[in-house]
Design a protein around this motif. Sequence first.
Motif, PDB file in Angstrom:
ATOM      1  N   LYS A 579       0.849  -1.018  -0.295  1.00  2.22           N
ATOM      2  CA  LYS A 579      -0.120  -0.084  -0.046  1.00  2.22           C
ATOM      3  C   LYS A 579       1.449   1.487  -0.154  1.00  2.22           C
ATOM      4  O   LYS A 579       1.970   1.458   0.710  1.00  2.22           O
ATOM      5  N   GLU A 580       0.949   2.267  -0.724  1.00  2.00           N
ATOM      6  CA  GLU A 580       1.361   3.691  -1.136  1.00  2.00           C
ATOM      7  C   GLU A 580       0.703   5.054  -1.102  1.00  2.00           C
ATOM      8  O   GLU A 580      -0.310   4.374  -2.179  1.00  2.00           O
ATOM      9  N   HIS A 581       0.181   5.426  -0.080  1.00  2.00           N
ATOM     10  CA  HIS A 581      -0.078   6.751  -0.095  1.00  2.00           C
ATOM     11  C   HIS A 581       0.800   8.234  -1.007  1.00  2.00           C
ATOM     12  O   HIS A 581       1.557   7.608  -1.764  1.00  2.00           O
ATOM     13  N   ASN A 582      -0.551   8.275  -2.072  1.00  2.00           N
ATOM     14  CA  ASN A 582       0.277   9.499  -2.578  1.00  2.00           C
ATOM     15  C   ASN A 582      -0.873  10.978  -2.522  1.00  2.00           C
ATOM     16  O   ASN A 582      -1.497  10.711  -1.008  1.00  2.00           O
ATOM     17  N   LYS A 583      -0.711  12.633  -2.857  1.00  2.00           N
ATOM     18  CA  LYS A 583      -1.296  13.011  -2.021  1.00  2.00           C
ATOM     19  C   LYS A 583      -2.448  12.972  -2.064  1.00  2.00           C
ATOM     20  O   LYS A 583      -3.418  13.411  -1.387  1.00  2.00           O
ATOM     21  N   THR A 585      -3.996  10.158  -3.930  1.00  4.27           N
ATOM     22  CA  THR A 585      -4.486   8.576  -4.514  1.00  4.27           C
ATOM     23  C   THR A 585      -3.923   7.885  -3.746  1.00  4.27           C
ATOM     24  O   THR A 585      -2.384   8.135  -3.534  1.00  4.27           O
ATOM     25  N   THR A 586      -3.968   6.326  -3.989  1.00  7.67           N
ATOM     26  CA  THR A 586      -3.587   5.762  -3.011  1.00  7.67           C
ATOM     27  C   THR A 586      -3.938   4.462  -4.103  1.00  7.67           C
ATOM     28  O   THR A 586      -4.364   3.836  -4.552  1.00  7.67           O
ATOM     29  N   THR A 683     -12.270   0.369  -0.815  1.00  6.97           N
ATOM     30  CA  THR A 683     -11.788   2.269  -0.305  1.00  6.97           C
ATOM     31  C   THR A 683     -12.760   3.298  -0.067  1.00  6.97           C
ATOM     32  O   THR A 683     -12.254   4.067   0.332  1.00  6.97           O
TER      33      THR A 683
END
Length: 758
Positions: A579-583, A585-586, A683
Amino acid sequence: MNVDQLADFLKSNKNFMSNVAHWEERMPKEAEYADYPGGIHSNLIKALSLKGVSRLYTHQEEAVSHVLNGDDVVVVTPTASGKTLCYNVPVVNEIISNPKSRALYIFPTKALAQDQLAELHELVSLAEAEIKSYTYDGDTPVNARRAVRQAGNVIITNPDMLHSAILPNHTGWVGFFENLKYVVIDELHTYVGVFGSHFANVIRRLKRICEFYNSNPQFICLSATIANPKELAEKIISKPVCVVDKNGAPAGKKHIVFYNPPIVNKQLAIRANTADEVKKITKDLVKNRIQTIVFFRSRVGVEVMLKSLKESLEGNNSTVKNKYNIMSYRGGYLPLERREIEKGLRDGDIDCVISTNALELGIDIGALDACVTCGYPGTISSSWQQFGRTGRRMDTSIVFMVATSKPIDQYIINHPEYFFKATPELGQINSNNFMIFLSHIECASYEIPFKDGEEFGGIDIKEYLEHLEENGMIRHVGGKWYWMAESNPSSGINIRNISSDNYVIIDITDKNKVIGQMDKYTVPMLLHEQAIYMHKGEQYQVEKLDFDDCKAYVRKVNVDYYTDADLTVELKVIDVLKKEHNKLTTRFFGEVMVISQTTMFKKIKLDTHENLGWGKIFLPQLEIFTNAYWITIPNDIVEGISKNEFSEAMLALSNIISNIAPVYLMCASSDIHVVFHVRSPFTSLPTIYIYDSCPGGIGLSDKIYSIEKELFSMSLEHIKSCGCENGCPSCIGPNKNDWNVKNTVIRILERIIDDIQS
């Protein structure tokens, strides 16, 4: 008219050239030679000279030298570049010097095995050597198998036979395994996906048995051009390899024509039917006696084209009937039928063959002059394999790639520089897929008991063994794990599918006769009741599908339509692995459950392809657990867009992604699926899911997790470069609305890409 004359004629034809997006001419290439390496027996050199081989091509010499030095090797050169000598020379040379030595040749199909047996027999005969070679497959008579095991210096087989007959019965092959010097794996690029994941475990079992008999064979692998031959070879054989990829073979002149069917509806950007354009081109080739192969992606496409092309050439004129010999070739045909077609092509008796990718491999079908592909074959590697079926005698050949309206086809046809300069795709396998890995632990336990602490493929398998013990399959006694079940586990495992259930197709028109077979996951789409099943140009209607007994009963009919089923899919997230978060989107990678069901089918007219009606399908749901990549869409994008409009945009986005993703993955478009949720239960946001279509996953969605930026950027570039205004079949799929769905998709993609880059 020969190929050169045809090419000149087409270039002068304004109507034809108006649809040509690109015409590439590959000039003839001179051969590059090298002397024989030291240590080659004089009888073998004499035999090769009698075959017209006075010197080796440079890649052949390099490969042979590596093998003679004790290296494991993978040879990566184009079709018809003489890869056979890369393994026949060191193998024959070794057995001449040491008659006790043994070699195992593994080919993905029985047809290839038969080809190579004839080639090897000729070389051995010319060398006047006492080398006995035999095929060992399902067609080998039972009463001859013992003699083959005991006397064969070279055993030629396929992965299925190695898996189900040779390894489980290794005690009957003691002399062979004790002296096994070489293992040859041809067409390495075919061992990807589920098949490759299974095969890597079969090789693990082979190496384990060799170790038991104190042998350590060298591996000689051969492949068409792929992006990661070293990585794929090392995953399959679990050993370092030397790569030989500088081709020294000559090549004839080749014309490669990218043909885009004309637009017949400018407002909707709808193009002429691709199959009809393929038929026109093929018809001209056949009439000019230019021996041709036509490739279709589907079995139905093959059979529909065979019927249509024959009718177009013969019409109602009885004097023309049987003037042209046109055949079809695909999986599901019986072995004898396939051998007859292959021989007819070699002998020049067949004017045209219409095939799935079953003839993409290096089966000797002679020197064809032309190739026509109905649509982009799916990968750059596969394209060059199909193109390579022509011009095998240094003569001029011609290839036509006829595009469909699919986004991926339109991208390739309008970006020829990408096709001709891009690196071929990656070969992906996942040999540690839980279902696959566990099934081969069962097989290996049956073959030789595991010892405490023993690993399989470098993996600690104690938990797997304990799981099997709990289910009564094995028993732990005295530091070893013994197989306890009554049956041989390999007999129930189909290494070409996750599922071992194959459905038999029975023709009940006259007498019950088996005419083919199909895997479990394809059956609901093609063999549901009332489906039109096509076989060798004949139409059959499915009268009954016995889903439990794995049988489909069909009856010959003569109708003017074919059928196409719709699949509905429900997806649920089971576990998140990455799992990786952007500003905004994920992105995720994890395990999902997919529930699929065919609910209806359409009847489509053969000539006009119009929809003639529909029918319901009553079949059970299929559940699979697999891997998926998914990414959330920022909520603020939805603002100002109606629910219906946004839903259409998500559908369009799913369509473009499902067509573009296979460019980066060496897979068929059917190997991955894309679904969307306007609001995902997991989500709580708009979400796009891309999942592996096989149970357990084979690494495709995991790869997408790491290349998402490239995937979305390429999708955006293609949509922007399309000349339509509101969206069309060539970019985002059919647009049945008045509003501009294309701009909405562009907006979504731009926001995703900006967020990933930030």
